[in-house]
Scaffold this motif. Structure first.
Motif, short mmCIF file in Angstrom:
data_model
loop_
_atom_site.label_atom_id
_atom_site.label_comp_id
_atom_site.label_asym_id
_atom_site.label_seq_id
_atom_site.Cartn_x
_atom_site.Cartn_y
_atom_site.Cartn_z
N PRO A 113 -70.52 -151.84 80.46
CA PRO A 113 -70.01 -150.85 81.41
C PRO A 113 -69.36 -149.67 80.70
O PRO A 113 -68.79 -149.82 79.61
CB PRO A 113 -68.97 -151.65 82.21
N LEU A 114 -69.47 -148.51 81.31
CA LEU A 114 -68.87 -147.31 80.72
C LEU A 114 -67.37 -147.30 81.00
O LEU A 114 -66.94 -147.48 82.13
CB LEU A 114 -69.53 -146.06 81.30
N LEU A 115 -66.59 -147.10 79.95
CA LEU A 115 -65.14 -147.06 80.05
C LEU A 115 -64.65 -145.69 79.62
O LEU A 115 -65.13 -145.12 78.65
CB LEU A 115 -64.51 -148.14 79.17
N GLY A 116 -63.65 -145.19 80.33
CA GLY A 116 -63.10 -143.88 80.02
C GLY A 116 -63.28 -142.94 81.19
O GLY A 116 -63.96 -143.27 82.17
N VAL A 117 -62.69 -141.78 81.10
CA VAL A 117 -62.81 -140.79 82.18
C VAL A 117 -63.45 -139.50 81.69
O VAL A 117 -63.78 -138.63 82.48
CB VAL A 117 -61.42 -140.48 82.80
N ALA A 118 -63.63 -139.37 80.37
CA ALA A 118 -64.30 -138.19 79.81
C ALA A 118 -65.64 -138.62 79.24
O ALA A 118 -65.78 -139.72 78.72
CB ALA A 118 -63.43 -137.57 78.71
N ALA A 147 -57.23 -142.51 76.15
CA ALA A 147 -56.35 -141.79 75.23
C ALA A 147 -57.12 -140.86 74.31
O ALA A 147 -56.69 -139.73 74.05
CB ALA A 147 -55.55 -142.79 74.40
N LEU A 148 -58.27 -141.31 73.83
CA LEU A 148 -59.05 -140.53 72.87
C LEU A 148 -59.98 -139.53 73.54
O LEU A 148 -60.56 -138.68 72.85
CB LEU A 148 -59.87 -141.47 71.98
N GLY A 149 -60.14 -139.64 74.86
CA GLY A 149 -61.02 -138.72 75.57
C GLY A 149 -62.49 -138.94 75.28
O GLY A 149 -63.27 -137.98 75.20
N VAL A 150 -62.88 -140.21 75.12
CA VAL A 150 -64.28 -140.56 74.84
C VAL A 150 -64.76 -141.60 75.85
O VAL A 150 -63.98 -142.11 76.65
CB VAL A 150 -64.45 -141.11 73.41
N THR A 151 -66.04 -141.90 75.78
CA THR A 151 -66.62 -142.94 76.63
C THR A 151 -67.07 -144.11 75.78
O THR A 151 -67.80 -143.92 74.80
CB THR A 151 -67.83 -142.39 77.42
N PHE A 152 -66.63 -145.30 76.12
CA PHE A 152 -67.10 -146.53 75.49
C PHE A 152 -68.18 -147.15 76.38
O PHE A 152 -68.29 -146.84 77.56
CB PHE A 152 -65.96 -147.54 75.34
N GLY A 153 -68.90 -148.10 75.80
CA GLY A 153 -69.91 -148.83 76.57
C GLY A 153 -71.30 -148.29 76.36
O GLY A 153 -71.59 -147.58 75.39
N GLY A 154 -72.20 -148.63 77.27
CA GLY A 154 -73.59 -148.24 77.15
C GLY A 154 -74.43 -149.31 76.50
O GLY A 154 -73.96 -150.44 76.26
#
Length: 318
Positions: free
Chosen positions: A275-280, A256-263
Motif C-alpha cells: 500500500p502507498l504510504l504518505g501524503v506527497a 515527515a520526509l514528504g515521500v511515498t512508500f509502498g508500491g
C-alpha cells in the motif's frame, strides 16, 4: 546498585560510539543459536507444530531473559561496578542506532557516487526484497523504508522495554524479535511452528510502534520536516500495511520526509503490491536516505529522553 537512569544513557552512548563490532560476542547471536537448537529439538519431539512453536517461544524468551538476569546478578556479587558494566553491555547490545545509520549511510554514499551496483549490494543487506533489478529510485526507497521500519525494531522498542524492565526487558525483547525474524513466516515450514513467534512480536511492538510516531513527530518538528503530514499519513495509511505495527513508523517517516512508500516489490521473484504510504507523491532519492538517518537518530534521542523523564517523574510521584 547503579540506577537505570545512568545505565541506559551510558549504553546508548556506547552504541552511538561503537555500534556492534563484528569481533565482539553478541547476545543476539546466542539467542539465534538457542532458537535454532530449540526448533530442532521440538520438531523432533513429534508435538503438533503450533504447540512446539509455543514451547519454543517459552524456552527462548525465558532462557534469554533468565540468562540476562543471572549475568547481571552474578556480576553484582563480584562488585556493584561489575554489575553496572554487565547491565550496560546487555543494554548496549540491544540498541542498533549506529548500525542502522551506517548500513543506510553506505547505500546513500554509493548512490551519491553513482555506483548503482554497489548500492544494490548494500541495500540487499538491509531488506528481504529482491534487489538485483532495482533502479536508483527503488534502492533509495528500499533503504529509506528499512530505516523507518527498523526505527522501532532496532531502536525504540528495545529502549521501551529497557525503560520498563532494565537489561532483562531489553534482552527479552531482542529474543522476541529474533524469533520473529527466524520463524515468523507465512510459508509451509513456519506457518504453524512460527505462529506464536509472529503473534508475540506483533504484541510486543504494538505500543512502541504507536508511541514512536509521537517521537518521530517531535524530532520532525525540530528538523522542520513535515510535522502535520506525519499525522495525515498515519491516519490514512498505517492500518493498510500488512503488518499491524510497521505501518505506523513507515507512514510517519513518509509524511515527515514528504515521500511515498509502498508500491510493487519482488520477493523470490513474486511481485507484491504494498500500500502507498504518505501524503506527497515525491519519490525517494539519496537525499531521502540521508534525511531518514538523521530523523531516526533524533527520534531515538527524543524517545530515550522522554522515557527517562517519565521514569524520574513517576518515582517522584510515588
Amino acid at each position: 546498585m547503579v540506577s537505570l537512569e545512568y545505565l541506559l544513557p551510558a549504553a546508548f552512548l556506547c552504541d552511538l560510539l561503537f555500534g556492534d563490532p563484528r569481533w565482539m560476542p553478541h547476545p543476539v547471536k546466542g539467542i539465534g543459536r538457542l532458537a535454532l537448537a530449540a526448533e530442532k529439538a521440538l520438531r523432533a519431539s513429534g508435538l503438533p507444530l503450533r504447540i512446539a512453536g509455543v514451547l519454543c517461544v517459552l524456552v527462548v524468551v525465558g532462557g534469554s531473559a533468565g540468562s540476562a538476569w543471572l549475568v547481571v546478578a552474578a556480576a553484582n556479587l563480584l562488585h556493584p561496578l561489575c554489575g553496572a558494566a554487565a547491565a550496560i553491555f546487555l543494554l548496549y547490545t540491544s540498541i542498533a542506532v549506529k548500525d542502522l545509520g551506517d548500513h543506510a549511510g553506505a547505500v546513500r554514499d554509493a548512490l551519491e557516487s553513482g555506483d548503482t551496483g554497489l548500492a544494490r549490494l548494500k541495500v540487499s543487506w538491509m531488506v528481504g526484497r529482491d534487489t538485483a533489478g532495482l533502479s536508483e529510485e527503488g534502492i533509495a526507497l528500499a533503504a529509506t523504508e528499512s530505516v523507518a521500519e527498523n526505527t522501532v525494531d532496532g531502536v525504540t522498542a528495545p529502549l521501551f522495554y529497557a525503560l520498563l524492565f532494565g537489561p532483562v526487558g531489553a534482552v527479552a525483547y531482542k529474543a522476541v524479535n529474533t524469533l520473529d525474524s527466524s520463524f515468523g513466516y507465512l510459508n509451509e515450514r513456519y506457518r504453524e511452528f512460527g505462529w506464536a513467534s509472529a503473534r508475540l512480536d506483533d504484541l510486543a511492538n504494538w505500543l512502541p510502534s504507536r508511541i514512536t510516531v509521537l517521537a518521530i513527530a517531535f524530532a520532525s518538528a525540530v528538523k522542520r520536516f513535515g510535522f502535520f503530514d506525519i499525522f495525515k499519513a498515519v491516519r490514512r495509511g498505517a492500518r493498510l500495511h500488512a503488518s499491524p505495527n510497521a505501518g505506523y513508523p513507515e507512514a510517519a517517516f513518509a509524511g515527515a520526509l514528504g515521500v511515498t512508500f509502498g508500491g510493487p516489490r519482488s520477493y523470490g521473484g513474486v511481485v507484491h503490491e504494498a500500500p502507498l504510504l504518505g501524503v506527497a507523491r515525491n519519490t525517494c532519492s539519496a537525499d531521502s536516505v540521508r534525511r531518514s538517518i538523521g530523523l531516526m537518530r533524533l527520534t531515538a534521542v527524543v524517545f530515550l529522553a522522554a522515557g527517562l523523564m517519565s521514569r524520574v517523574l513517576a518515582e517522584r510521584l510515588r
